[in-house]
Scaffold this motif. Structure first.
Motif, PDB file in Angstrom:
ATOM      1  N   HIS A   1      34.083  44.659  38.710  1.00 61.42           N
ATOM      2  CA  HIS A   1      33.579  43.282  38.778  1.00 61.42           C
ATOM      3  C   HIS A   1      33.077  42.861  40.154  1.00 61.42           C
ATOM      4  O   HIS A   1      32.679  41.732  40.335  1.00 61.42           O
ATOM      5  CB  HIS A   1      34.680  42.316  38.313  1.00 61.42           C
ATOM      6  CG  HIS A   1      35.922  42.410  39.153  1.00 61.42           C
ATOM      7  ND1 HIS A   1      36.898  43.336  38.918  1.00 61.42           N
ATOM      8  CD2 HIS A   1      36.316  41.723  40.235  1.00 61.42           C
ATOM      9  CE1 HIS A   1      37.852  43.203  39.822  1.00 61.42           C
ATOM     10  NE2 HIS A   1      37.531  42.233  40.635  1.00 61.42           N
ATOM     11  N   GLU A   2      33.117  43.767  41.144  1.00 60.05           N
ATOM     12  CA  GLU A   2      32.626  43.411  42.481  1.00 60.05           C
ATOM     13  C   GLU A   2      31.424  44.314  42.734  1.00 60.05           C
ATOM     14  O   GLU A   2      31.586  45.472  43.089  1.00 60.05           O
ATOM     15  CB  GLU A   2      33.720  43.676  43.533  1.00 60.05           C
ATOM     16  CG  GLU A   2      35.023  42.949  43.243  1.00 60.05           C
ATOM     17  CD  GLU A   2      36.158  43.299  44.209  1.00 60.05           C
ATOM     18  OE1 GLU A   2      35.995  44.219  45.043  1.00 60.05           O
ATOM     19  OE2 GLU A   2      37.206  42.643  44.133  1.00 60.05           O
TER      20      GLU A   2
ATOM     21  N   ASP B   1      32.066  39.243  46.338  1.00 61.21           N
ATOM     22  CA  ASP B   1      33.042  38.615  45.430  1.00 61.21           C
ATOM     23  C   ASP B   1      34.424  38.513  46.102  1.00 61.21           C
ATOM     24  O   ASP B   1      34.982  37.424  46.195  1.00 61.21           O
ATOM     25  CB  ASP B   1      33.083  39.362  44.087  1.00 61.21           C
ATOM     26  CG  ASP B   1      34.205  38.872  43.193  1.00 61.21           C
ATOM     27  OD1 ASP B   1      34.063  37.793  42.603  1.00 61.21           O
ATOM     28  OD2 ASP B   1      35.251  39.550  43.118  1.00 61.21           O
TER      29      ASP B   1
ATOM     30  N   CYS C   1      38.749  47.214  43.204  1.00 64.92           N
ATOM     31  CA  CYS C   1      39.608  46.080  43.555  1.00 64.92           C
ATOM     32  C   CYS C   1      41.030  46.429  43.109  1.00 64.92           C
ATOM     33  O   CYS C   1      41.210  47.242  42.189  1.00 64.92           O
ATOM     34  CB  CYS C   1      39.081  44.861  42.804  1.00 64.92           C
ATOM     35  SG  CYS C   1      40.142  43.426  42.785  1.00 64.92           S
TER      36      CYS C   1
END
Ligand code: ZN
Ligand code: ZN
Length: 351
Positions: free
Chosen positions: A62-63, A155, A37
Protein backbone atom coordinates in the motif's frame (compact mmCIF):
# COMPACT_ATOMS: atom_id res chain seq x y z
CA UNK A 1 0.91 -9.30 -14.84
CA UNK A 2 3.25 -10.49 -12.10
CA UNK A 3 2.06 -10.00 -8.51
CA UNK A 4 2.90 -11.16 -5.02
CA UNK A 5 -0.04 -13.36 -4.05
CA UNK A 6 -0.69 -14.45 -0.46
CA UNK A 7 -2.57 -17.75 -0.38
CA UNK A 8 -2.64 -18.30 3.39
CA UNK A 9 -0.77 -17.35 6.57
CA UNK A 10 2.97 -17.40 5.77
CA UNK A 11 2.17 -18.66 2.26
CA UNK A 12 2.96 -16.41 -0.65
CA UNK A 13 4.66 -16.40 -4.06
CA UNK A 14 5.11 -14.25 -7.13
CA UNK A 15 2.55 -15.41 -9.68
CA UNK A 16 1.07 -14.50 -13.05
CA UNK A 17 -2.42 -13.00 -12.46
CA UNK A 18 -4.98 -11.07 -14.52
CA UNK A 19 -4.40 -7.34 -14.74
CA UNK A 20 -7.11 -5.35 -12.89
CA UNK A 21 -9.36 -2.88 -14.77
CA UNK A 22 -10.11 0.64 -13.55
CA UNK A 23 -13.75 1.37 -12.71
CA UNK A 24 -15.63 4.65 -12.19
CA UNK A 25 -13.26 7.41 -10.97
CA UNK A 26 -10.39 4.93 -10.80
CA UNK A 27 -7.04 4.68 -12.57
CA UNK A 28 -4.80 1.78 -13.55
CA UNK A 29 -1.18 2.50 -12.63
CA UNK A 30 2.12 0.85 -13.50
CA UNK A 31 3.78 0.36 -10.11
CA UNK A 32 7.43 1.53 -10.18
CA UNK A 33 8.27 1.27 -6.49
CA UNK A 34 6.43 -0.12 -3.46
CA UNK A 35 7.83 -0.41 0.05
CA UNK A 36 7.44 -3.09 2.70
CA UNK A 37 5.57 -1.74 5.74
CA UNK A 38 5.39 -3.36 9.18
CA UNK A 39 1.70 -3.97 8.50
CA UNK A 40 2.59 -6.01 5.39
CA UNK A 41 4.85 -8.26 7.47
CA UNK A 42 2.05 -8.84 10.01
CA UNK A 43 -0.56 -9.38 7.29
CA UNK A 44 1.61 -11.93 5.47
CA UNK A 45 2.18 -13.82 8.73
CA UNK A 46 -1.60 -13.98 9.18
CA UNK A 47 -1.66 -11.83 12.32
CA UNK A 48 -5.04 -10.22 11.45
CA UNK A 49 -7.13 -13.28 10.52
CA UNK A 50 -10.28 -12.57 8.48
CA UNK A 51 -9.69 -8.80 8.66
CA UNK A 52 -6.49 -7.97 6.76
CA UNK A 53 -6.81 -9.71 4.35
CA UNK A 54 -10.52 -10.58 4.46
CA UNK A 55 -9.76 -13.69 2.36
CA UNK A 56 -7.28 -15.43 0.06
CA UNK A 57 -5.82 -15.16 -2.56
CA UNK A 58 -4.71 -11.60 -1.75
CA UNK A 59 -2.19 -9.06 -3.09
CA UNK A 60 -0.85 -6.83 -0.28
CA UNK A 61 1.16 -3.57 -0.62
CA UNK A 62 0.00 0.00 0.00
CA UNK A 63 3.00 2.38 -0.04
CA UNK A 64 3.78 2.91 -3.71
CA UNK A 65 4.47 5.24 -6.62
CA UNK A 66 4.17 4.81 -10.36
CA UNK A 67 2.45 6.22 -13.41
CA UNK A 68 -1.10 6.13 -14.77
CA UNK A 69 -1.51 3.86 -17.78
CA UNK A 70 -5.32 3.84 -18.12
CA UNK A 71 -8.25 5.88 -16.84
CA UNK A 72 -11.62 4.61 -15.71
CA UNK A 73 -14.76 6.62 -16.56
CA UNK A 74 -14.87 10.00 -14.81
CA UNK A 75 -11.15 10.12 -13.86
CA UNK A 76 -10.25 12.49 -16.70
CA UNK A 77 -12.93 15.00 -15.59
CA UNK A 78 -11.17 15.13 -12.23
CA UNK A 79 -7.85 16.17 -13.79
CA UNK A 80 -6.04 12.86 -14.26
CA UNK A 81 -4.25 11.82 -17.46
CA UNK A 82 -2.37 8.82 -18.78
CA UNK A 83 1.33 9.25 -18.04
CA UNK A 84 0.78 11.19 -14.79
CA UNK A 85 3.38 10.31 -12.15
CA UNK A 86 1.56 9.52 -8.91
CA UNK A 87 1.94 8.21 -5.36
CA UNK A 88 -0.74 6.14 -3.64
CA UNK A 89 -2.11 5.93 -0.14
CA UNK A 90 -4.21 3.16 1.35
CA UNK A 91 -7.55 4.68 2.47
CA UNK A 92 -10.14 5.15 -0.28
CA UNK A 93 -13.00 6.17 2.01
CA UNK A 94 -16.69 6.66 1.23
CA UNK A 95 -16.54 10.47 1.15
CA UNK A 96 -20.15 10.84 2.31
CA UNK A 97 -20.29 9.74 5.98
CA UNK A 98 -19.97 12.47 8.63
CA UNK A 99 -16.34 11.56 9.48
CA UNK A 100 -15.40 11.81 5.79
CA UNK A 101 -17.29 15.12 5.50
CA UNK A 102 -15.28 16.43 8.48
CA UNK A 103 -12.06 15.41 6.68
CA UNK A 104 -11.33 12.53 9.03
CA UNK A 105 -11.67 9.89 6.32
CA UNK A 106 -9.23 7.61 8.17
CA UNK A 107 -12.16 7.06 10.57
CA UNK A 108 -14.71 6.45 7.78
CA UNK A 109 -17.94 5.14 9.25
CA UNK A 110 -18.38 2.84 6.28
CA UNK A 111 -15.02 1.11 6.74
CA UNK A 112 -14.76 -2.00 4.63
CA UNK A 113 -18.33 -1.83 3.31
CA UNK A 114 -18.57 -3.16 -0.24
CA UNK A 115 -18.82 -0.36 -2.80
CA UNK A 116 -18.22 2.37 -0.20
CA UNK A 117 -14.80 1.92 1.34
CA UNK A 118 -11.52 0.27 0.42
CA UNK A 119 -8.18 0.14 2.12
CA UNK A 120 -5.78 -0.97 -0.59
CA UNK A 121 -3.38 -3.71 0.44
CA UNK A 122 -5.39 -4.29 3.64
CA UNK A 123 -8.97 -5.22 2.72
CA UNK A 124 -8.64 -4.73 -1.06
CA UNK A 125 -5.98 -5.81 -3.58
CA UNK A 126 -2.77 -3.80 -3.25
CA UNK A 127 0.41 -2.79 -5.01
CA UNK A 128 2.99 -5.60 -4.75
CA UNK A 129 2.33 -6.08 -8.46
CA UNK A 130 3.22 -4.64 -11.85
CA UNK A 131 -0.15 -2.86 -11.99
CA UNK A 132 -2.64 -1.61 -9.42
CA UNK A 133 -6.07 0.03 -9.55
CA UNK A 134 -6.73 2.99 -7.23
CA UNK A 135 -9.64 5.37 -6.80
CA UNK A 136 -8.67 9.00 -7.46
CA UNK A 137 -9.19 9.94 -3.78
CA UNK A 138 -6.17 7.77 -2.95
CA UNK A 139 -3.65 9.08 -5.53
CA UNK A 140 -1.53 12.23 -5.57
CA UNK A 141 0.54 13.97 -8.25
CA UNK A 142 4.27 13.40 -7.84
CA UNK A 143 6.42 16.49 -8.53
CA UNK A 144 9.48 16.14 -10.82
CA UNK A 145 11.92 16.36 -7.86
CA UNK A 146 10.54 13.20 -6.26
CA UNK A 147 11.69 9.90 -7.80
CA UNK A 148 9.59 6.73 -7.56
CA UNK A 149 11.34 5.06 -4.56
CA UNK A 150 11.02 8.33 -2.61
CA UNK A 151 7.41 8.67 -3.83
CA UNK A 152 6.65 5.21 -2.44
CA UNK A 153 7.59 6.43 1.05
CA UNK A 154 5.18 9.40 0.97
CA UNK A 155 2.40 7.34 2.59
CA UNK A 156 4.46 6.51 5.73
CA UNK A 157 5.83 10.10 5.69
CA UNK A 158 2.25 11.37 5.79
CA UNK A 159 1.62 9.07 8.78
CA UNK A 160 4.67 10.61 10.49
CA UNK A 161 3.23 14.07 9.87
CA UNK A 162 -0.23 12.99 11.07
CA UNK A 163 1.42 11.69 14.26
CA UNK A 164 3.16 15.04 14.90
CA UNK A 165 -0.09 16.87 14.07
CA UNK A 166 -2.08 14.70 16.50
CA UNK A 167 0.60 15.38 19.12
CA UNK A 168 -0.03 19.10 18.61
CA UNK A 169 3.70 19.92 18.53
CA UNK A 170 4.22 23.69 18.96
CA UNK A 171 7.23 25.92 18.25
CA UNK A 172 9.86 25.49 20.96
CA UNK A 173 8.50 22.18 22.30
CA UNK A 174 10.69 19.39 23.64
CA UNK A 175 9.53 16.28 21.81
CA UNK A 176 10.31 12.64 22.63
CA UNK A 177 9.88 9.86 20.07
CA UNK A 178 9.67 6.27 21.29
CA UNK A 179 10.74 3.83 18.55
CA UNK A 180 13.45 4.79 16.02
CA UNK A 181 11.89 2.87 13.11
CA UNK A 182 10.84 4.48 9.82
CA UNK A 183 7.62 6.02 11.19
CA UNK A 184 9.46 7.19 14.33
CA UNK A 185 12.16 9.02 12.38
CA UNK A 186 9.60 10.43 9.94
CA UNK A 187 7.51 11.67 12.90
CA UNK A 188 10.71 13.17 14.38
CA UNK A 189 11.34 15.13 11.16
CA UNK A 190 7.66 16.13 11.08
CA UNK A 191 7.99 17.46 14.67
CA UNK A 192 10.85 19.67 13.46
CA UNK A 193 8.71 21.03 10.62
CA UNK A 194 6.14 22.06 13.27
CA UNK A 195 8.84 23.93 15.17
CA UNK A 196 10.05 21.51 17.85
CA UNK A 197 13.16 22.85 19.59
CA UNK A 198 14.52 19.41 20.43
CA UNK A 199 13.66 15.89 19.38
CA UNK A 200 14.91 13.03 21.55
CA UNK A 201 14.61 9.56 19.99
CA UNK A 202 14.51 6.62 22.40
CA UNK A 203 15.14 2.99 21.48
CA UNK A 204 16.51 -0.29 22.70
CA UNK A 205 20.15 -0.81 21.69
CA UNK A 206 19.87 -4.59 21.35
CA UNK A 207 17.27 -4.26 18.58
CA UNK A 208 17.56 -0.62 17.52
CA UNK A 209 21.33 -0.14 17.66
CA UNK A 210 21.86 0.87 14.03
CA UNK A 211 18.61 2.83 14.05
CA UNK A 212 19.71 4.96 17.00
CA UNK A 213 22.97 5.59 15.16
CA UNK A 214 20.97 6.65 12.10
CA UNK A 215 18.87 8.96 14.32
CA UNK A 216 22.07 10.55 15.66
CA UNK A 217 23.43 10.96 12.13
CA UNK A 218 20.22 12.86 11.28
CA UNK A 219 20.93 15.28 14.12
CA UNK A 220 18.50 13.95 16.73
CA UNK A 221 19.42 13.28 20.34
CA UNK A 222 19.23 9.53 20.88
CA UNK A 223 18.86 7.58 24.13
CA UNK A 224 19.47 3.84 24.57
CA UNK A 225 17.03 2.79 27.27
CA UNK A 226 18.49 -0.62 28.05
CA UNK A 227 19.64 -0.79 31.66
CA UNK A 228 18.31 2.69 32.49
CA UNK A 229 14.93 4.17 33.36
CA UNK A 230 13.75 5.97 30.21
CA UNK A 231 11.37 8.16 32.25
CA UNK A 232 14.27 9.38 34.42
CA UNK A 233 16.38 9.91 31.30
CA UNK A 234 13.68 12.14 29.76
CA UNK A 235 13.26 14.11 33.00
CA UNK A 236 17.02 14.54 33.35
CA UNK A 237 17.41 15.92 29.86
CA UNK A 238 14.46 18.33 30.25
CA UNK A 239 15.49 20.01 33.51
CA UNK A 240 13.22 17.70 35.52
CA UNK A 241 10.07 18.87 33.72
CA UNK A 242 9.35 16.11 31.21
CA UNK A 243 8.52 16.26 27.50
CA UNK A 244 5.93 18.67 26.07
CA UNK A 245 4.94 16.07 23.49
CA UNK A 246 5.65 12.36 23.15
CA UNK A 247 5.16 10.53 19.87
CA UNK A 248 4.85 6.82 20.68
CA UNK A 249 5.91 4.99 17.54
CA UNK A 250 6.82 1.74 19.30
CA UNK A 251 3.38 0.61 20.49
CA UNK A 252 4.63 -1.81 23.15
CA UNK A 253 2.73 -1.69 26.46
CA UNK A 254 5.66 -0.21 28.42
CA UNK A 255 6.02 2.79 26.12
CA UNK A 256 2.43 3.86 26.97
CA UNK A 257 3.26 3.76 30.68
CA UNK A 258 6.57 5.57 30.17
CA UNK A 259 4.93 8.16 27.95
CA UNK A 260 2.38 9.17 30.58
CA UNK A 261 5.08 9.29 33.27
CA UNK A 262 7.60 11.20 31.12
CA UNK A 263 5.18 13.90 29.91
CA UNK A 264 5.43 17.39 31.32
CA UNK A 265 2.32 18.65 33.16
CA UNK A 266 -0.30 19.42 30.50
CA UNK A 267 1.66 17.40 27.94
CA UNK A 268 0.29 15.24 25.17
CA UNK A 269 1.18 11.79 23.87
CA UNK A 270 0.14 10.68 20.37
CA UNK A 271 0.39 6.90 19.88
CA UNK A 272 0.66 5.40 16.40
CA UNK A 273 2.01 1.93 17.27
CA UNK A 274 -0.79 -0.58 17.77
CA UNK A 275 -0.28 -2.42 21.08
CA UNK A 276 -1.02 -6.14 20.90
CA UNK A 277 -2.00 -6.47 24.55
CA UNK A 278 -3.61 -4.43 27.32
CA UNK A 279 -1.65 -2.43 29.85
CA UNK A 280 -2.39 -0.70 33.19
CA UNK A 281 -2.10 3.08 32.90
CA UNK A 282 -1.64 5.62 35.68
CA UNK A 283 -4.92 7.48 35.22
CA UNK A 284 -4.42 9.66 38.32
CA UNK A 285 -1.34 11.11 36.64
CA UNK A 286 -3.43 11.67 33.50
CA UNK A 287 -6.30 13.41 35.33
CA UNK A 288 -4.41 15.40 37.98
CA UNK A 289 -1.79 16.79 35.59
CA UNK A 290 -4.10 17.25 32.62
CA UNK A 291 -2.03 14.96 30.44
CA UNK A 292 -3.50 13.75 27.17
CA UNK A 293 -3.21 10.46 25.32
CA UNK A 294 -4.53 10.35 21.76
CA UNK A 295 -4.58 7.68 19.07
CA UNK A 296 -3.22 8.03 15.56
CA UNK A 297 -4.63 6.09 12.64
CA UNK A 298 -2.89 6.29 9.26
CA UNK A 299 -3.20 9.75 7.78
CA UNK A 300 -6.02 12.23 7.24
CA UNK A 301 -5.26 14.68 4.48
CA UNK A 302 -1.52 14.97 5.17
CA UNK A 303 -0.41 13.56 1.79
CA UNK A 304 -0.69 16.95 0.09
CA UNK A 305 1.18 18.63 2.98
CA UNK A 306 3.96 16.07 3.12
CA UNK A 307 4.76 16.11 -0.62
CA UNK A 308 6.35 19.62 -0.65
CA UNK A 309 8.17 18.86 2.63
CA UNK A 310 9.71 15.72 1.11
CA UNK A 311 10.46 17.58 -2.14
CA UNK A 312 12.37 20.33 -0.29
CA UNK A 313 14.20 17.87 1.95
CA UNK A 314 12.67 18.83 5.30
CA UNK A 315 11.22 15.34 5.74
CA UNK A 316 14.18 13.15 4.87
CA UNK A 317 12.70 9.93 3.50
CA UNK A 318 15.77 9.25 1.29
CA UNK A 319 17.84 8.69 4.47
CA UNK A 320 15.53 5.83 5.36
CA UNK A 321 15.65 3.90 2.07
CA UNK A 322 18.07 1.10 2.86
CA UNK A 323 17.43 -1.66 0.30
CA UNK A 324 15.95 -2.20 -3.18
CA UNK A 325 14.80 -5.53 -4.67
CA UNK A 326 12.96 -6.70 -7.80
CA UNK A 327 9.49 -8.24 -7.20
CA UNK A 328 10.85 -11.74 -7.96
CA UNK A 329 13.05 -11.48 -4.84
CA UNK A 330 10.20 -10.55 -2.51
CA UNK A 331 10.98 -13.37 -0.05
CA UNK A 332 14.56 -12.16 0.32
CA UNK A 333 13.33 -8.57 0.69
CA UNK A 334 10.85 -9.54 3.41
CA UNK A 335 13.53 -11.48 5.35
CA UNK A 336 15.84 -8.47 5.07
CA UNK A 337 13.08 -6.26 6.48
CA UNK A 338 11.97 -8.64 9.25
CA UNK A 339 15.49 -9.49 10.41
CA UNK A 340 16.66 -5.87 10.00
CA UNK A 341 19.65 -7.05 7.96
CA UNK A 342 22.06 -4.20 7.26
CA UNK A 343 19.99 -1.72 9.34
CA UNK A 344 16.97 -2.35 7.10
CA UNK A 345 14.56 0.58 7.30
CA UNK A 346 12.53 1.12 4.15
CA UNK A 347 12.93 -1.86 1.83
CA UNK A 348 11.78 -0.99 -1.69
CA UNK A 349 10.38 -3.44 -4.24
CA UNK A 350 10.64 -2.38 -7.88
CA UNK A 351 8.21 -4.55 -9.89
ZN1 ZN B 1 2.15 1.24 5.75
ZN1 ZN C 1 -16.80 7.72 5.11
Amino acid sequence: MKALVATGPNEFSVQEVTEPEPGYREVLARVRAVTICGTDAHLLRGDYPGFWPPGYPFIPGHEWAGEIVALGPGAEDLGWSEGDRIAGTSHDACGVCQKCVEGRYNLCENYGKEGLHRQYGHNYQGAFAEYVVHGVKAIFHLPEEIDFPTGATLDPASIGLHTANRGGVRPGDNVVVFGPGPVGLLAADAALTRGAARVIVIGKPSIDCDRLELARSMGFEAIDYEGIDPVEAVRESTGGLGADVILDCAGVPETFQWSIAALRKGGRCAAVGIPVEGVALDLQELVLYEKELVGVRATAGEMRHVIPLVANGRIRVKKLISHRFPLEEFGEALDTFNERRGCAMKVIIEP
